[in-house]
Design an enzyme around this catalytic site. Structure first.
Site, PDB file in Angstrom:
ATOM      1  N   ARG A 113      41.269  44.469  34.189  1.00 55.95           N
ATOM      2  CA  ARG A 113      41.316  43.130  33.603  1.00 55.95           C
ATOM      3  C   ARG A 113      41.129  43.217  32.097  1.00 55.95           C
ATOM      4  O   ARG A 113      40.288  43.974  31.620  1.00 55.95           O
ATOM      5  CB  ARG A 113      40.206  42.264  34.193  1.00 55.95           C
ATOM      6  CG  ARG A 113      40.102  40.909  33.539  1.00 55.95           C
ATOM      7  CD  ARG A 113      39.056  40.045  34.188  1.00 55.95           C
ATOM      8  NE  ARG A 113      37.695  40.520  33.976  1.00 55.95           N
ATOM      9  CZ  ARG A 113      36.985  40.302  32.875  1.00 55.95           C
ATOM     10  NH1 ARG A 113      37.503  39.647  31.869  1.00 55.95           N
ATOM     11  NH2 ARG A 113      35.755  40.761  32.780  1.00 55.95           N
ATOM     12  N   LEU A 136      37.437  34.399  32.673  1.00 55.89           N
ATOM     13  CA  LEU A 136      37.060  32.995  32.527  1.00 55.89           C
ATOM     14  C   LEU A 136      38.307  32.136  32.666  1.00 55.89           C
ATOM     15  O   LEU A 136      38.316  31.101  33.332  1.00 55.89           O
ATOM     16  CB  LEU A 136      36.411  32.772  31.158  1.00 55.89           C
ATOM     17  CG  LEU A 136      35.150  33.607  30.899  1.00 55.89           C
ATOM     18  CD1 LEU A 136      34.579  33.282  29.521  1.00 55.89           C
ATOM     19  CD2 LEU A 136      34.097  33.330  31.963  1.00 55.89           C
ATOM     20  N   ALA A 172      35.156  28.946  38.798  1.00 57.10           N
ATOM     21  CA  ALA A 172      36.161  28.615  39.792  1.00 57.10           C
ATOM     22  C   ALA A 172      35.663  27.504  40.711  1.00 57.10           C
ATOM     23  O   ALA A 172      36.347  26.502  40.925  1.00 57.10           O
ATOM     24  CB  ALA A 172      36.521  29.865  40.594  1.00 57.10           C
ATOM     25  N   GLY A 173      34.453  27.672  41.239  1.00 51.02           N
ATOM     26  CA  GLY A 173      33.932  26.723  42.213  1.00 51.02           C
ATOM     27  C   GLY A 173      33.646  25.350  41.626  1.00 51.02           C
ATOM     28  O   GLY A 173      34.043  24.322  42.181  1.00 51.02           O
ATOM     29  N   GLU A 224      36.946  35.301  40.642  1.00 56.43           N
ATOM     30  CA  GLU A 224      36.790  36.746  40.770  1.00 56.43           C
ATOM     31  C   GLU A 224      36.853  37.190  42.236  1.00 56.43           C
ATOM     32  O   GLU A 224      37.160  38.342  42.539  1.00 56.43           O
ATOM     33  CB  GLU A 224      35.460  37.191  40.128  1.00 56.43           C
ATOM     34  CG  GLU A 224      35.353  38.702  39.961  1.00 56.43           C
ATOM     35  CD  GLU A 224      34.123  39.145  39.165  1.00 56.43           C
ATOM     36  OE1 GLU A 224      33.566  38.323  38.402  1.00 56.43           O
ATOM     37  OE2 GLU A 224      33.728  40.313  39.312  1.00 56.43           O
ATOM     38  N   ARG A 270      39.215  48.605  27.981  1.00 55.84           N
ATOM     39  CA  ARG A 270      37.927  48.991  28.563  1.00 55.84           C
ATOM     40  C   ARG A 270      37.974  50.261  29.387  1.00 55.84           C
ATOM     41  O   ARG A 270      37.125  51.145  29.243  1.00 55.84           O
ATOM     42  CB  ARG A 270      37.439  47.870  29.460  1.00 55.84           C
ATOM     43  CG  ARG A 270      37.054  46.675  28.656  1.00 55.84           C
ATOM     44  CD  ARG A 270      36.651  45.539  29.531  1.00 55.84           C
ATOM     45  NE  ARG A 270      36.237  44.444  28.652  1.00 55.84           N
ATOM     46  CZ  ARG A 270      35.977  43.231  29.081  1.00 55.84           C
ATOM     47  NH1 ARG A 270      36.065  42.933  30.354  1.00 55.84           N
ATOM     48  NH2 ARG A 270      35.586  42.309  28.227  1.00 55.84           N
TER      49      ARG A 270
END
Ligand SMILES: Cc1cc2nc3c(=O)[nH]c(=O)nc-3n(C[C@H](O)[C@H](O)[C@H](O)COP(=O)(O)OP(=O)(O)OC[C@H]3O[C@@H](n4cnc5c(N)ncnc54)[C@H](O)[C@@H]3O)c2cc1C
Ligand code: HEM
Ligand code: HEM
Ligand code: SF4
Ligand code: F3S
Ligand code: FES
Lengths: 221, 636, 257
Positions: free
Chosen positions: B435, B441, B44-45, B425, B330
């Protein structure tokens, strides 16, 4: 700076010069060996060869100048790169273990300097004939007698033999290294590239050595 | 606290296009005058910092690692989803949207999820253009695989190192901008507080992790891309440095924290081997494509796995969820494993694992095929456990992996503090209560490459004011507070190490706010945590000094925040009296399956900080499901 | 098991360092190497001593943070393994283990076992990228790439930037790292437009950072936790000279426009 200057200044450019000149030096060694092996064909053959070389003095001079230039370039760049390598690790490890780098690859400077020392002695010995008064009395083209005379001296022979081992070691890493430097590395052919160095190195060493050993053993006299 | 999600009107498929068009543009000549702080250099950054610099903004980017390339995104293995439908198996933007909303158990905001599905396709194009070496087929086109919770093949991957390759792509773009002088990078620098002036985010206070110097940075806007807080559990698959500090301290400055209790437990991790354990290692979920999960049918069965005949094995995922079987999502797979362990049928010395067995796959496909598919994972497993998974079934156990909760953001990714944007996140927006694999990603890159560059203008164009400088007294005040905290931590000089507190907190969180939660347990945790926190501030021992590299001090600051944040998580879990996605309340189940309560809880819970020692205030953002209709999630 | 550790301690970049000896007992064979150091640090903290500083983050062998010279070998005795993935069952009771930081002029020690690897980032800044801005890329599948090329690019792209190659090389040369990045991009069609410029700029930056030169010793390949092949160094030697001879424009470091 021109592209050439920049390239020569760079690490990879320098590496290419060492490799190119190294290859030239190996070429000289192979040719020199071929000539020297005429010793086994008898005095006539070797002396004719030595005389033959001198028939074209201009060519000989050019070859000598070329050889010296190549050698100087080789040494200059090898030393330059090496000085930078030393500076690149100012504090040494207190423990360092090598897993893959061969001993010969790690001692190229040492073997190189020894080869240089040897070459100077060898020039003094057989080209300038400064080491032995008996040799000085020989005729200009009697290379055969000169070789027999000098190698009958066990100390001198021993020095030669040892130095042939050193040369072999230098060439053995050097030649396989040339492939890598020129970018010839492919997993299909690497076995061949990487064995050529040791193969050529030991072949040169053994065949050169054969001359002093044969003289010592009385096979060549 | 006002929660205006600013969802554009109109049909779901048109919202983003319309919003982009209606968003304000910043004149190129003016962009240079805007300073943007990006905290974090993960997907993201790095994506945001590079893209904003390409657009002409003046960017400063911060990360605590020694290089932006080491952000935790690097560790993602499995892949990234995108609705490309290259396999022609019926995928579409709408299907990815649908799967994500359903996978999130109806606790995500539809408009955001649809936008995510839309831009997913641009992400793959962008990454390929950057030179990300995705796996390909022999014809030279991109390959895909399927992932848990989806019935189409839409996951793009680069061996088992997808996160690494995507991050390197973003990192390279970022480094290019650094080289051009448009981004100033501050590695080994940790954000310790947010500075607000007149209620607007105006800068940050950071500590240089090498010199220890505490300094201020001012900007027109601050973007937090600081990742997840899974490390509140001490043991998780997250990198050691992952923390909640940036988001939690922003929460204390007025940013709403949404759904903190939504955490994801990943079913396939290597079990804990002892109390020295420092982190848990994830084994890619792709293993469940060929491995079969089982335990013995008898409790406390101490026989070696190969001594247990098939008839006495319980392939519990296949039994309970015949249509998805070993590929169940999950949360479901993790919980089923926990049930088996709680039932006394867990395997290994600790009884905290279940088998993931490749015997049948090896018999069917041959050892070579299995080695080609999973060779490096098998090797990693063997290295860590000393066991050979070709011969002995792997032991796996669930572990904390991802946090869906995060700072609340509106459609523009702006938090409740004007000028403070949250990406990746660190925000709460797209995954609801669970999720899906390969979607984090996607979200990080979507936020960074495509969303923020369009939405940031809305804030900046209206921000009619001169830049605040670090000379403003608010900076000095914040710096002093940070320095005081550092001094305080160093001065306590008690008897217990920071790690020992962190481990104890982690145990409380895992026991009472982990895979299964109950009123009783959560109430207990809400007593234990404040007591532990009190002891921490009395008895922690942080050696060394502030003006040097001091890793113990770094950890101490992070653990201090976890000690407060853990309480917020438990509080959130306590109030949410339903089971949904990763949040499982024992009281709310039906035949062992989670029971959602849409009447009372079809909303995001947003917590407002009200002051030290005071109870935080809970707000809600109601979630409307206009496109994907509320239904019980079934994978049977 | 019980171990004797000889660890390089150095207060900060300016002060001199020395090897100190520590004893650790209660080491379990299941521990990772870094967990063993964690235990040592817990002991040191209890005694009020300064814990040993070392870089680490993911502890999964992928972030490239961890970096220890263990008995003279970067990342320790296992091939293809980072320090964080090394486990204590590799050692025996009573072993003496020497732990040092990477040593290179370009990687100054910051504290104890922690070094500054920012030269690697600057080398990327010099040209380790493809100049595309976000947005507007063509459809990913409009550019088919032979699987072999993509796979080979991936082999190179796996580099985690740990610096073990530099640490291992007798000459402290960064050739493997730089070659991996140059090859990753140079093998792909997307990387072609900037291929010549990239290799010239990156090598120039590498030289400027004070790394040594490669003399083809291949120790780096053996130390690399991702087992990156020196074939990529050969590739770069080739690319570099080709670019030096053929490139039309004068290149400068930095920038990409
Ligand atoms: C083992 C593992 C495997 C995964 N596999 C997958 C997968 O296959 N597919 C998938 O989609 N997702 C996967 N995920 C999830 C995914 O990797 C993450 O959710 C995602 O990468 C987060 O990216 P990010 O940019 O938000 O944050 P991160 O990558 O975590 O980056 C956080 C950044 O913030 C910085 N930072 C944090 N705090 C501070 C502070 N206080 N001051 C300064 N800087 C700070 C850090 O230095 C770092 O640069 C996986 C996660 C794990 C743990
Ligand atoms: C035992 C093996 C060797 C023998 C018998 C030998 C013999 C000779 C002889 C006879 C000459 C003189 C030629 C002349 O003046 O006409 C000569 C010259 C020379 N040798 Fe050797 N040599 C040997 C090995 C080597 C090696 C290993 C090297 C290189 C390192 C070397 C380098 C030279 C050089 C540089 C010259 C001068 C060439 C010139 O005059 O232009 N020799 N050698
Ligand atoms: C007969 C004489 C010599 C021959 C045939 C020879 C050959 C070679 C070759 C082929 C290489 C490999 C180049 C590469 O690919 O990098 C090499 C490298 C080198 N040589 Fe020589 N050389 C000779 C003399 C010397 C001398 C006199 C020195 C003196 C200092 C020297 C020092 C070096 C060094 C330091 C290297 C670099 C090591 C390396 O690149 O691997 N050499 N040599
Ligand atoms: S080439 Fe290998 S050793 Fe060198 S930095 Fe990359 S991963 Fe580390
Ligand atoms: S070890 Fe060093 S000498 Fe070259 S081949 Fe590797 S960089
Ligand atoms: S800590 Fe990340 S590679 Fe070792």
């Amino acid at each position: 700076m021109s592209w050439l200057g920049r390239t020569l200044q760079s690490s990879i450019g320098g590496k290419w010069v060492v490799a190119l000149t190294g290859l030239g030096l190996v070429g000289f060694l192979v040719a020199h060996l071929a000539g020297n092996l005429l010793v086994f064909a008898g005095p006539q053959a070797l002396n004719d060869y030595a005389a033959g070389l001198r028939k074209f003095p201009a060519l000989l001079l050019a070859a000598r100048v070329g050889l010296v230039a190549i050698a100087l370039l080789h040494i200059f760049f090898a030393v330059k790169l090496n000085l930078k390598n030393r500076a690149a690790r100012p504090v040494a490890y207190s423990a360092k273990t090598y897993v893959k780098a061969s001993l010969q690859s790690r001692t190229m400077v040492l073997t190189g300097v020894l080869v240089l020392v040897y070459a100077l002695w060898h020039l003094a010995d057989l080209t300038w004939r400064l080491t032995d008064s008996a040799v000085q009395q020989l005729g200009p083209f009697d290379a055969y007698q000169m070789v027999v005379l000098r190698f009958s001296n066990p100390l001198n022979s021993l020095f030669y033999i040892l130095m042939m081992v050193v040369t072999g070691i230098h060439v053995s890493h050097g030649v396989q290294s040339v492939f890598q430097t020129f970018g010839l590395n492919h997993h299909k052919y690497n076995r061949c590239f990487r064995s050529l160095g040791p193969l050529l190195g030991s072949a040169l060493a053994i065949l050169f050595m054969a001359i002093p050993i044969s003289v010592l053993l009385g096979i060549v006299k | 606290m006002k929660l205006d999600a600013k969802i554009p009107a109109g049909p779901i498929a048109d919202k983003w296009t319309k919003h982009k068009f209606e968003s304000k543009l910043v004149n190129p000549a003016n962009k240079r005058k805007y300073q943007v702080i990006v905290v974090g250099s993960g997907l993201a950054g790095a994506a945001a910092a590079a893209t904003l610099a390409e657009l002409g903004y003046q960017v400063s980017c911060f990360c605590f690692q020694d290089s932006p390339r080491r952000a935790h995104s690097i560790a993602a293995q499995g892949g990234i989803n995108a609705a490309k439908n290259y396999q022609g198996d019926g995928d579409s933007v709408y299907r990815l949207f649908y799967d994500t909303v359903k996978g999130g158990d109806f606790r995500a905001r539809e408009a955001n999820v649809h936008r995510l599905a839309e831009v997913s396709r641009n992400i793959i194009d962008q990454c390929v253009a950057q030179g990300v070496p995705f796996a390909r087929e022999y014809g030279g086109l991109l390959d895909n695989r399927s992932f848990g919770g989806a019935q189409v093949s839409r996951t793009f991957y680069a061996r088992g190192q997808t996160g690494q390759q995507l991050l390197l792509g973003a990192y390279q773009s970022l480094e290019r901008q650094i080289g051009l002088g448009r981004v100033k990078m501050y590695p080994r620098t940790e954000m310790l507080d947010l500075v607000t002036v007149d209620g607007k985010a105006s800068g940050i206070v950071v500590r240089d992790l090498v010199t220890g110097e505490i300094s201020s940075h001012a900007a027109h806007t601050v973007l937090l891309c600081t990742g997840g807080y899974g490390n509140v559990f001490y043991l998780s698959t997250n990198a050691k440095g992952c923390n909640v500090t940036a988001t939690y301290r922003s929460y204390k400055k007025g940013a709403g924290f949404a759904n903190p209790c939504f955490t994801q437990i990943h079913p396939t991790c290597i079990p804990v081997s002892g109390d020295y354990q420092s982190k848990l290692t994830l084994m890619s979920e792709s293993l469940r494509n060929d491995g079969r999960v089982w335990v013995s049918k008898t409790k406390g069965d101490k026989r070696a796995p190969d001594q247990i005949p098939d008839a006495e094995r319980d392939y519990f995922l296949e039994r309970k969820y015949p249509s998805y079987g070993n590929l169940s999502p999950r949360d479901i797979a993790s919980r089923a494993a926990k049930e088996a362990c709680d039932d006394g049928r867990g395997v290994g010395d600790t009884g905290l694992g279940v088998y993931l067995d490749f015997r049948d796959a090896i018999a069917r496909l041959g050892k070579d095929t299995i080695a080609a598919r999973y060779g490096n994972l098998f090797q990693m497993y063997a290295r860590i456990t000393g066991e050979d998974p070709y011969k002995v079934p792997m032991r796996i156990s669930p572990a904390v992996h991802y946090t869906m909760g995060g700072l609340w953001v509106d459609y523009n990714l702006q938090s409740t503090i004007p000028g403070l944007f949250v990406l990746g996140e660190a925000n709460f927006s797209d995954h609801g209560a669970n999720r899906l694999g390969a979607s984090a990603l996607m979200q990080g890159l979507a936020d960074g490459y495509f969303v923020i560059p369009s939405t940031l203008g809305n804030y900046l164009a209206d921000l009619k004011r001169e830049p605040v400088t670090t000379a403003h007294p608010e900076f000095k005040k914040t710096e002093d507070a940070v320095k005081d905290m550092t001094k305080k931590l160093l001065a306590i000089n008690g008897t217990r190490s920071v790690d020992s507190f962190h481990k104890e907190l982690g145990k409380i969180m895992w026991d009472y706010c982990g895979m299964a939660r109950s009123r009783q347990g959560l109430e207990k945790a809400l007593k234990l945590i404040p007591a532990l926190r009190e002891e921490f501030w009395r008895n922690v021992k942080v050696t060394g000094e502030g003006e040097n590299v001091n890793q113990a001090l770094e950890k101490a600051g992070r653990v201090a925040d976890f000690l407060e944040f853990g309480e917020l998580m438990c509080r959130d879990a306590l109030v949410r009296e339903e089971s949904c996605g990763g949040h499982f309340r024992e009281e709310y189940q039906e035949d062992g399956e989670a029971k959602r309560d849409d009447e009372r809880f079809a909303h995001a819970a947003v917590w407002e900080y009200t002051g030290q020692g005071k109870e935080p205030k809970r707000h809600v953002e109601p979630l409307a499901f206009e496109n994907v209709h509320l239904a019980t999630r079934s994978y049977k | 098991m019980k171990l004797t550790l000889k660890i390089w301690r150095q207060k900060n970049a300016k002060s001199a360092g020395k090897i100190s000896t520590y004893k650790v007992d209660k080491v379990s064979e299941h521990m990772s190497f870094l967990e063993m150091l964690d235990e040592l640090n817990e002991d040191l903290i209890k005694k009020g001593d300064d814990p040993v500083a070392f870089d680490h983050d993911c502890r999964e062998g992928i972030c490239g943070s961890c970096s220890l010279m263990i008995n003279g070998v970067p990342h320790g005795p296992d091939r293809g393994t980072t320090t964080c993935q090394l486990h204590m069952r590799r050692f025996k009771d009573g072993d003496e283990i020497t732990i040092e930081p990477w040593r290179a002029k370009a990687f100054p020690v910051l504290k104890d076992l922690m070094v500054d690897r920012s030269p690697f980032d600057r080398i990327i800044q010099a040209g380790g990228f493809i100049s595309v801005n976000s947005g507007g890329a063509q459809d990913a599948n409009s550019l088919p790439i032979p699987k072999g090329d993509a796979d080979q690019a991936m082999d190179a792209a796996q580099c985690i930037g740990c610096g073990a190659c530099v640490a291992a090389c007798k000459n402290a040369s960064a050739m493997l790292y730089v070659a991996a990045k140059v090859s990753h991009l140079g093998l792909l069609p997307q990387g072609q437009p900037e291929r010549q410029k990239r290799v010239l700029s990156m090598v120039k930056q590498m030289d400027a950072e004070g790394f040594g030169n490669c003399t083809n010793q291949y120790e780096c390949e053996a130390a690399c936790p991702k087992e990156i092949s020196v074939e990529f160094i050969a590739r770069m030697n080739r690319d570099y000279v080709k670019a030096a001879v053929l490139a039309r424009e004068v290149t400068s470091t930095g920038g990409g426009e």
